[in-house]
Design a protein around this motif. Sequence first.
Motif, PDB file in Angstrom:
ATOM      1  N   LEU A  97       0.838  -1.206   0.000  1.00  0.00           N
ATOM      2  CA  LEU A  97       0.000   0.000   0.000  1.00  0.00           C
ATOM      3  C   LEU A  97       0.867   1.249   0.000  1.00  0.00           C
ATOM      4  O   LEU A  97       0.651   2.172  -0.800  1.00  0.00           O
ATOM      5  CB  LEU A  97      -0.952   0.011   1.196  1.00  0.00           C
ATOM      6  N   ARG A  98       1.863   1.287   0.882  1.00  0.00           N
ATOM      7  CA  ARG A  98       2.764   2.439   0.910  1.00  0.00           C
ATOM      8  C   ARG A  98       3.558   2.528  -0.386  1.00  0.00           C
ATOM      9  O   ARG A  98       3.794   3.612  -0.927  1.00  0.00           O
ATOM     10  CB  ARG A  98       3.690   2.368   2.121  1.00  0.00           C
ATOM     11  N   GLY A  99       3.968   1.364  -0.910  1.00  0.00           N
ATOM     12  CA  GLY A  99       4.685   1.344  -2.180  1.00  0.00           C
ATOM     13  C   GLY A  99       3.805   1.793  -3.332  1.00  0.00           C
ATOM     14  O   GLY A  99       4.252   2.522  -4.219  1.00  0.00           O
ATOM     15  N   GLY A 100       2.549   1.370  -3.324  1.00  0.00           N
ATOM     16  CA  GLY A 100       1.607   1.806  -4.355  1.00  0.00           C
ATOM     17  C   GLY A 100       1.363   3.305  -4.287  1.00  0.00           C
ATOM     18  O   GLY A 100       1.295   3.983  -5.315  1.00  0.00           O
ATOM     19  N   HIS A 101       1.237   3.824  -3.068  1.00  0.00           N
ATOM     20  CA  HIS A 101       1.058   5.268  -2.896  1.00  0.00           C
ATOM     21  C   HIS A 101       2.257   6.024  -3.476  1.00  0.00           C
ATOM     22  O   HIS A 101       2.091   6.985  -4.234  1.00  0.00           O
ATOM     23  CB  HIS A 101       0.886   5.608  -1.406  1.00  0.00           C
ATOM     24  N   ALA A 102       3.454   5.567  -3.129  1.00  0.00           N
ATOM     25  CA  ALA A 102       4.660   6.224  -3.640  1.00  0.00           C
ATOM     26  C   ALA A 102       4.733   6.120  -5.166  1.00  0.00           C
ATOM     27  O   ALA A 102       5.077   7.093  -5.841  1.00  0.00           O
ATOM     28  CB  ALA A 102       5.906   5.605  -3.001  1.00  0.00           C
ATOM     29  N   LEU A 103       4.387   4.964  -5.708  1.00  0.00           N
ATOM     30  CA  LEU A 103       4.423   4.774  -7.156  1.00  0.00           C
ATOM     31  C   LEU A 103       3.424   5.697  -7.850  1.00  0.00           C
ATOM     32  O   LEU A 103       3.743   6.327  -8.865  1.00  0.00           O
ATOM     33  CB  LEU A 103       4.120   3.315  -7.501  1.00  0.00           C
ATOM     34  N   LEU A 104       2.221   5.805  -7.298  1.00  0.00           N
ATOM     35  CA  LEU A 104       1.212   6.694  -7.875  1.00  0.00           C
ATOM     36  C   LEU A 104       1.608   8.164  -7.761  1.00  0.00           C
ATOM     37  O   LEU A 104       1.102   9.002  -8.507  1.00  0.00           O
ATOM     38  CB  LEU A 104      -0.148   6.455  -7.209  1.00  0.00           C
ATOM     39  N   ARG A 105       2.513   8.466  -6.860  1.00  0.00           N
ATOM     40  CA  ARG A 105       3.021   9.832  -6.701  1.00  0.00           C
ATOM     41  C   ARG A 105       4.309  10.049  -7.496  1.00  0.00           C
ATOM     42  O   ARG A 105       4.931  11.101  -7.401  1.00  0.00           O
ATOM     43  CB  ARG A 105       3.294  10.129  -5.224  1.00  0.00           C
ATOM     44  N   GLY A 106       4.731   9.010  -8.262  1.00  0.00           N
ATOM     45  CA  GLY A 106       5.913   9.135  -9.107  1.00  0.00           C
ATOM     46  C   GLY A 106       7.234   8.899  -8.407  1.00  0.00           C
ATOM     47  O   GLY A 106       8.278   9.263  -8.932  1.00  0.00           O
ATOM     48  N   ARG A 107       7.194   8.294  -7.239  1.00  0.00           N
ATOM     49  CA  ARG A 107       8.423   8.039  -6.476  1.00  0.00           C
ATOM     50  C   ARG A 107       8.775   6.549  -6.548  1.00  0.00           C
ATOM     51  O   ARG A 107       8.531   5.791  -5.606  1.00  0.00           O
ATOM     52  CB  ARG A 107       8.236   8.512  -5.041  1.00  0.00           C
ATOM     53  N   LEU A 108       9.355   6.126  -7.660  1.00  0.00           N
ATOM     54  CA  LEU A 108       9.653   4.718  -7.912  1.00  0.00           C
ATOM     55  C   LEU A 108      10.609   4.140  -6.874  1.00  0.00           C
ATOM     56  O   LEU A 108      10.376   3.052  -6.344  1.00  0.00           O
ATOM     57  CB  LEU A 108      10.225   4.533  -9.316  1.00  0.00           C
ATOM     58  N   GLY A 109      11.684   4.843  -6.576  1.00  0.00           N
ATOM     59  CA  GLY A 109      12.661   4.339  -5.605  1.00  0.00           C
ATOM     60  C   GLY A 109      12.043   4.106  -4.243  1.00  0.00           C
ATOM     61  O   GLY A 109      12.269   3.064  -3.617  1.00  0.00           O
ATOM     62  N   GLN A 110      11.249   5.057  -3.785  1.00  0.00           N
ATOM     63  CA  GLN A 110      10.580   4.910  -2.492  1.00  0.00           C
ATOM     64  C   GLN A 110       9.586   3.758  -2.546  1.00  0.00           C
ATOM     65  O   GLN A 110       9.443   3.001  -1.582  1.00  0.00           O
ATOM     66  CB  GLN A 110       9.871   6.211  -2.123  1.00  0.00           C
ATOM     67  N   SER A 111       8.912   3.605  -3.671  1.00  0.00           N
ATOM     68  CA  SER A 111       7.963   2.518  -3.844  1.00  0.00           C
ATOM     69  C   SER A 111       8.654   1.170  -3.689  1.00  0.00           C
ATOM     70  O   SER A 111       8.185   0.294  -2.958  1.00  0.00           O
ATOM     71  CB  SER A 111       7.316   2.614  -5.229  1.00  0.00           C
ATOM     72  N   LEU A 112       9.763   0.998  -4.359  1.00  0.00           N
ATOM     73  CA  LEU A 112      10.491  -0.270  -4.298  1.00  0.00           C
ATOM     74  C   LEU A 112      11.125  -0.492  -2.936  1.00  0.00           C
ATOM     75  O   LEU A 112      11.344  -1.633  -2.534  1.00  0.00           O
ATOM     76  CB  LEU A 112      11.536  -0.327  -5.409  1.00  0.00           C
ATOM     77  N   ASP A 113      11.410   0.588  -2.215  1.00  0.00           N
ATOM     78  CA  ASP A 113      11.949   0.452  -0.870  1.00  0.00           C
ATOM     79  C   ASP A 113      10.900  -0.152   0.078  1.00  0.00           C
ATOM     80  O   ASP A 113      11.246  -0.867   1.001  1.00  0.00           O
ATOM     81  CB  ASP A 113      12.418   1.808  -0.348  1.00  0.00           C
ATOM     82  N   HIS A 114       9.636   0.127  -0.169  1.00  0.00           N
ATOM     83  CA  HIS A 114       8.574  -0.442   0.660  1.00  0.00           C
ATOM     84  C   HIS A 114       8.335  -1.910   0.337  1.00  0.00           C
ATOM     85  O   HIS A 114       8.071  -2.709   1.235  1.00  0.00           O
ATOM     86  CB  HIS A 114       7.270   0.340   0.500  1.00  0.00           C
TER      87      HIS A 114
END
Length: 132
Positions: free
Chosen positions: A50-67
């Motif tokens: 969920l946190r990774g999806g939120h980051a991905l939808l906000r354009g933050r790929l690195g943060q998404s993959l970190d989750h």
Amino acid sequence: LGRAQAAVLTVGAVAGCAVLAALDPSEGGPYPSCPTQVLLGLDCPACGTLRGGHALLRGRLGQSLDHNLLLVVAVPVAVVAWVVLAARALGRPVAAPRLPRWAVPAAIAVAAVFTVVRNLDLGPLAWLDSAA
């Protein structure tokens, strides 16, 4: 699925993505807790999505993959599945990609190893946990 069912599924997916993009799971919201995390205190293979999806939808790929690193595979698979489903609902004869026999056992093995490794304190691999 028929056209109406595919349309409802699409509207639901878009609405879900809109909610996920707007409401950060790190700050609460209408999101469920992971039963594995609550009951055992361990990260399951899906913890952090969920946190990774939120980051991905906000354009933050690195943060998404970190989750959750497994989003690298999960998101493209979900998109392909949706495209095939939508195309079929519109009457387009689209064949789903055929997976080799080893794909499902390999995916299960990867998820199992990922789960074990992300729950061990392995120094340089500690970033694999779902912590914010």
